[in-house]
Write a protein that holds these residues in place. Structure first.
Motif, PDB file in Angstrom:
ATOM      1  N   LEU A 232      32.795  32.446 -29.839  1.00  0.00           N
ATOM      2  CA  LEU A 232      32.775  33.431 -30.922  1.00  0.00           C
ATOM      3  C   LEU A 232      34.033  34.283 -30.868  1.00  0.00           C
ATOM      4  O   LEU A 232      34.629  34.464 -29.799  1.00  0.00           O
ATOM      5  CB  LEU A 232      31.545  34.345 -30.801  1.00  0.00           C
ATOM      6  N   SER A 233      34.401  34.829 -32.009  1.00  0.00           N
ATOM      7  CA  SER A 233      35.546  35.739 -32.074  1.00  0.00           C
ATOM      8  C   SER A 233      35.252  37.010 -31.285  1.00  0.00           C
ATOM      9  O   SER A 233      34.099  37.468 -31.223  1.00  0.00           O
ATOM     10  CB  SER A 233      35.843  36.094 -33.531  1.00  0.00           C
ATOM     11  N   ILE A 234      36.302  37.592 -30.716  1.00  0.00           N
ATOM     12  CA  ILE A 234      36.117  38.854 -29.995  1.00  0.00           C
ATOM     13  C   ILE A 234      35.667  39.965 -30.931  1.00  0.00           C
ATOM     14  O   ILE A 234      35.152  40.994 -30.486  1.00  0.00           O
ATOM     15  CB  ILE A 234      37.416  39.283 -29.263  1.00  0.00           C
ATOM     16  N   ASN A 235      35.840  39.754 -32.237  1.00  0.00           N
ATOM     17  CA  ASN A 235      35.419  40.755 -33.223  1.00  0.00           C
ATOM     18  C   ASN A 235      34.001  40.530 -33.740  1.00  0.00           C
ATOM     19  O   ASN A 235      33.507  41.316 -34.564  1.00  0.00           O
ATOM     20  CB  ASN A 235      36.386  40.769 -34.408  1.00  0.00           C
ATOM     21  N   HIS A 236      33.353  39.469 -33.264  1.00  0.00           N
ATOM     22  CA  HIS A 236      31.980  39.219 -33.696  1.00  0.00           C
ATOM     23  C   HIS A 236      31.090  40.347 -33.172  1.00  0.00           C
ATOM     24  O   HIS A 236      31.240  40.786 -32.026  1.00  0.00           O
ATOM     25  CB  HIS A 236      31.492  37.869 -33.165  1.00  0.00           C
ATOM     26  N   PRO A 237      30.148  40.848 -33.989  1.00  0.00           N
ATOM     27  CA  PRO A 237      29.294  41.961 -33.552  1.00  0.00           C
ATOM     28  C   PRO A 237      28.571  41.704 -32.231  1.00  0.00           C
ATOM     29  O   PRO A 237      28.397  42.625 -31.422  1.00  0.00           O
ATOM     30  CB  PRO A 237      28.293  42.099 -34.709  1.00  0.00           C
ATOM     31  N   LEU A 238      28.163  40.460 -32.015  1.00  0.00           N
ATOM     32  CA  LEU A 238      27.460  40.125 -30.770  1.00  0.00           C
ATOM     33  C   LEU A 238      28.371  40.323 -29.558  1.00  0.00           C
ATOM     34  O   LEU A 238      27.958  40.873 -28.533  1.00  0.00           O
ATOM     35  CB  LEU A 238      26.965  38.675 -30.837  1.00  0.00           C
ATOM     36  N   ILE A 239      29.618  39.899 -29.688  1.00  0.00           N
ATOM     37  CA  ILE A 239      30.576  40.041 -28.591  1.00  0.00           C
ATOM     38  C   ILE A 239      30.946  41.506 -28.391  1.00  0.00           C
ATOM     39  O   ILE A 239      31.030  41.992 -27.250  1.00  0.00           O
ATOM     40  CB  ILE A 239      31.840  39.200 -28.859  1.00  0.00           C
ATOM     41  N   ARG A 240      31.154  42.213 -29.484  1.00  0.00           N
ATOM     42  CA  ARG A 240      31.509  43.634 -29.361  1.00  0.00           C
ATOM     43  C   ARG A 240      30.416  44.405 -28.630  1.00  0.00           C
ATOM     44  O   ARG A 240      30.699  45.249 -27.780  1.00  0.00           O
ATOM     45  CB  ARG A 240      31.756  44.248 -30.747  1.00  0.00           C
ATOM     46  N   GLU A 247      28.916  52.911 -19.501  1.00  0.00           N
ATOM     47  CA  GLU A 247      29.026  54.352 -19.744  1.00  0.00           C
ATOM     48  C   GLU A 247      28.845  54.662 -21.225  1.00  0.00           C
ATOM     49  O   GLU A 247      28.196  55.655 -21.600  1.00  0.00           O
ATOM     50  CB  GLU A 247      30.387  54.869 -19.258  1.00  0.00           C
ATOM     51  N   THR A 248      29.414  53.809 -22.079  1.00  0.00           N
ATOM     52  CA  THR A 248      29.268  53.991 -23.532  1.00  0.00           C
ATOM     53  C   THR A 248      27.831  53.741 -23.958  1.00  0.00           C
ATOM     54  O   THR A 248      27.264  54.477 -24.779  1.00  0.00           O
ATOM     55  CB  THR A 248      30.217  53.036 -24.289  1.00  0.00           C
ATOM     56  N   ILE A 249      27.232  52.676 -23.398  1.00  0.00           N
ATOM     57  CA  ILE A 249      25.835  52.346 -23.714  1.00  0.00           C
ATOM     58  C   ILE A 249      24.917  53.509 -23.347  1.00  0.00           C
ATOM     59  O   ILE A 249      24.031  53.905 -24.119  1.00  0.00           O
ATOM     60  CB  ILE A 249      25.412  51.070 -22.966  1.00  0.00           C
ATOM     61  N   ALA A 250      25.130  54.073 -22.156  1.00  0.00           N
ATOM     62  CA  ALA A 250      24.289  55.183 -21.696  1.00  0.00           C
ATOM     63  C   ALA A 250      24.484  56.419 -22.568  1.00  0.00           C
ATOM     64  O   ALA A 250      23.514  57.115 -22.918  1.00  0.00           O
ATOM     65  CB  ALA A 250      24.611  55.504 -20.242  1.00  0.00           C
ATOM     66  N   GLU A 308      17.311  45.047 -27.939  1.00  0.00           N
ATOM     67  CA  GLU A 308      18.650  45.451 -28.368  1.00  0.00           C
ATOM     68  C   GLU A 308      19.188  44.650 -29.547  1.00  0.00           C
ATOM     69  O   GLU A 308      19.981  45.162 -30.330  1.00  0.00           O
ATOM     70  CB  GLU A 308      19.641  45.381 -27.206  1.00  0.00           C
ATOM     71  N   GLN A 309      18.788  43.394 -29.683  1.00  0.00           N
ATOM     72  CA  GLN A 309      19.352  42.557 -30.743  1.00  0.00           C
ATOM     73  C   GLN A 309      18.482  42.509 -31.993  1.00  0.00           C
ATOM     74  O   GLN A 309      18.931  42.035 -33.037  1.00  0.00           O
ATOM     75  CB  GLN A 309      19.569  41.127 -30.230  1.00  0.00           C
ATOM     76  N   TYR A 310      17.233  42.980 -31.895  1.00  0.00           N
ATOM     77  CA  TYR A 310      16.344  42.837 -33.043  1.00  0.00           C
ATOM     78  C   TYR A 310      15.569  44.120 -33.369  1.00  0.00           C
ATOM     79  O   TYR A 310      15.459  44.510 -34.515  1.00  0.00           O
ATOM     80  CB  TYR A 310      15.354  41.709 -32.783  1.00  0.00           C
ATOM     81  N   ALA A 311      15.073  44.797 -32.335  1.00  0.00           N
ATOM     82  CA  ALA A 311      14.135  45.889 -32.580  1.00  0.00           C
ATOM     83  C   ALA A 311      14.798  47.222 -32.888  1.00  0.00           C
ATOM     84  O   ALA A 311      14.341  47.953 -33.777  1.00  0.00           O
ATOM     85  CB  ALA A 311      13.202  46.053 -31.377  1.00  0.00           C
ATOM     86  N   CYS A 312      15.856  47.572 -32.157  1.00  0.00           N
ATOM     87  CA  CYS A 312      16.397  48.926 -32.235  1.00  0.00           C
ATOM     88  C   CYS A 312      17.108  49.193 -33.556  1.00  0.00           C
ATOM     89  O   CYS A 312      18.115  48.552 -33.879  1.00  0.00           O
ATOM     90  CB  CYS A 312      17.348  49.203 -31.075  1.00  0.00           C
ATOM     91  N   ILE A 313      16.606  50.169 -34.323  1.00  0.00           N
ATOM     92  CA  ILE A 313      17.209  50.490 -35.616  1.00  0.00           C
ATOM     93  C   ILE A 313      18.476  51.328 -35.461  1.00  0.00           C
ATOM     94  O   ILE A 313      19.221  51.536 -36.423  1.00  0.00           O
ATOM     95  CB  ILE A 313      16.209  51.228 -36.527  1.00  0.00           C
ATOM     96  N   MET A 314      18.747  51.788 -34.231  1.00  0.00           N
ATOM     97  CA  MET A 314      19.933  52.594 -33.974  1.00  0.00           C
ATOM     98  C   MET A 314      21.050  51.788 -33.310  1.00  0.00           C
ATOM     99  O   MET A 314      22.110  52.332 -32.998  1.00  0.00           O
ATOM    100  CB  MET A 314      19.580  53.801 -33.085  1.00  0.00           C
ATOM    101  N   GLY A 315      20.802  50.490 -33.095  1.00  0.00           N
ATOM    102  CA  GLY A 315      21.822  49.636 -32.501  1.00  0.00           C
ATOM    103  C   GLY A 315      22.070  49.920 -31.028  1.00  0.00           C
ATOM    104  O   GLY A 315      23.169  49.671 -30.522  1.00  0.00           O
ATOM    105  N   LEU A 316      21.045  50.403 -30.314  1.00  0.00           N
ATOM    106  CA  LEU A 316      21.182  50.723 -28.895  1.00  0.00           C
ATOM    107  C   LEU A 316      20.824  49.512 -28.034  1.00  0.00           C
ATOM    108  O   LEU A 316      20.415  48.476 -28.544  1.00  0.00           O
ATOM    109  CB  LEU A 316      20.304  51.931 -28.549  1.00  0.00           C
TER     110      LEU A 316
END
Length: 449
Positions: A232-240, A247-250, A308-316
């Motif tokens: 996949l491209s490095i710009n694909h949402p899954l890869i990003r 630290e960003t995730i937290a 994280e890939q399906y349930a979270c409406i906040m993209g967490l």
């Protein structure tokens, strides 16, 4: 006595051939089939989007897979075999129905949901039995085997060791394909076969898009458990999302989690009665003091990624949070709690299965959800790097020397005495070039013809 000898011979042949679980952590199969069980369940769900290995093997190698299943039933003393696969695998179902006629084996049709291939879910859907939280299927009299594992068992009974693995190469490649390659082939070499030679601006996932890992070194080899390579491209949402620093995730979790509890309501393990509520764990990112019991919930996470890939409406990323907490608890020597005695499936479990088509769309993979036809062609590989640890347990010990000539199928590494592990065999003919934590074999002219 005769049956006992037959059982011991079956197990020994599986051990000699180096068979491990081909679709998971690579647990040595001779250990698994040495147990007594009532049911042997074939996990043919292949629920990870884009992967195409098992559904095609069940079709074109149905006879061999069923022979492997019958062998495991004999070894475990099981009275029934259950092949769990999705209704959309119509060709496989037709092929398997012919092979199981007159045998104590039934087909269990699964819906097209994720993660149908989770062992706990597969057992529940196939038998109605709930594997206890933190337990294995054997706790409810089941042994679960992957499709390719059973094919490898059938080969083992004919004296053929595990030297190759089947995998799907797909995503942003010119020619999506499912093929058989020698164990130890580099990822780069495998991608070339699918026509992908320019990987600038690309990332590669080993495994499926939900639970697979991003590969940092494309020279690394495929192993007995490699089932897919997705480009996949490095710009694909899954890869990003996958490459975000923790630290960003937290920080995102601290700021943005609105405690909607969708991650909990759709968690497959929560729906099977496990003591995990991801929304509560996310709450501990801000305030950990006095939250020890909540943090321990993370130990029940299977890291399927639904949250994280399906349930979270906040993209967490509750999965990433759970994974980090599990690592921290492991360092402290904290183990999972005893499973609840009153574990029962949630009444809503049947209504909260994640449809794969919708998941593929949510992942941004719709354009890559294409066929990847199985090829049995033998692709020439001039060098392999065979890892001494590509299975659960201890690394195997090399029994060859640098400069030694070996033939494909020769035993090159064995399980240490009294340790959990698996034998390893040469996947090509050639000369041993290097022995470290891997064995490198380079072919010589005409030696692997």
């Amino acid at each position: 006595m005769g049956c006992l000898i037959m059982r011991e011979q079956l197990i020994e042949k599986i051990k000699e051939a180096g068979v491990v679980g081909a679709g998971g952590a690579g647990f040595p199969t001779h250990i698994k089939v040495a147990a007594n069980a009532q049911s042997v369940v074939v996990n043919g769900a292949e629920c990870e989007p884009l992967l195409r290995v098992d559904q095609q093997l069940m079709d074109v190698k149905a006879d061999k897979m069923v022979r492997g299943l019958v062998a495991v039933m004999k070894a475990t003393g099981a009275s029934e075999g259950i092949i769990a696969l999705k209704s959309k695998y119509k060709s496989a179902i037709a092929s398997l129905e012919k092979e199981i006629a007159g045998k104590p084996i039934r087909i269990n049709i699964l819906g097209d949901f994720y993660p149908a291939g989770d062992e706990h879910l597969t057992v529940y859907e196939s038998t109605g039995r709930l594997v206890p939280q933190g337990g294995i299927p054997l706790k409810v009299d089941c042994v679960v085997n992957n499709v390719e594992t059973l094919i490898n068992i059938a080969d083992a009974l004919e004296g053929k060791p595990v030297t190759d693995t089947y995998l799907t190469i797909t995503g942003q490649v010119p020619q999506p394909i499912t093929l058989r390659l020698p164990i130890g082939t580099s990822v780069l070499e495998a991608l070339k076969i699918a026509g992908q030679t320019n990987l600038a601006g690309m990332k590669v996932i080993e495994g499926g898009p939900m639970m697979g890992k991003i590969i940092d070194d494309l020279n690394q080899p495929i192993t007995k458990t490699t089932k897919g390579l997705i480009v996949l491209s490095i710009n694909h949402p899954l890869i990003r999302k996958r490459t975000l620093p923790f630290e960003t995730i937290a920080k995102q979790a601290q700021i943005s989690c609105i405690q909607c509890r969708f991650c909990t309501d759709l968690c497959p393990r929560y729906l099977l009665g496990h003591g995990i509520e991801p929304h509560k764990i996310m709450r501990t990112i801000k305030h950990r003091q006095g939250q020890e019991e909540t943090l321990k919930m993370a130990l029940a996470c299977s890291e399927c990624g639904v949250c994280e890939q399906y349930a979270c409406i906040m993209g967490l990323s509750p999965r990433a949070v759970n994974s980090r907490i599990k690592q921290e608890l492991a360092k402290l020597g904290i183990r999972p709690e005893t499973p609840p005695a009153d574990q029962t499936a949630n009444p809503m479990q049947v209504h909260r299965k994640v449809p794969v088509k919708r998941l593929v769309s949510r992942l941004g993979l719709k354009s890559y959800d294409v066929s990847a036809p199985l090829s049995e062609e033998e692709y020439p590989v001039n060098q392999v790097e065979i890892k001494l640890r590509q299975h659960a347990g201890a690394p195997s010990q090399a029994i060859v020397q640098i400069g030694q000539q070996v033939q494909k199928g020769d035993l090159i590494a064995v399980t240490p005495d009294k340790a959990l592990g698996a034998n390893i065999h040469a996947s090509i003919s050639g000369v041993i070039k290097e022995i470290t934590d891997s064995i490198i074999i380079s072919s010589t002219e005409g030696s692997d013809k």
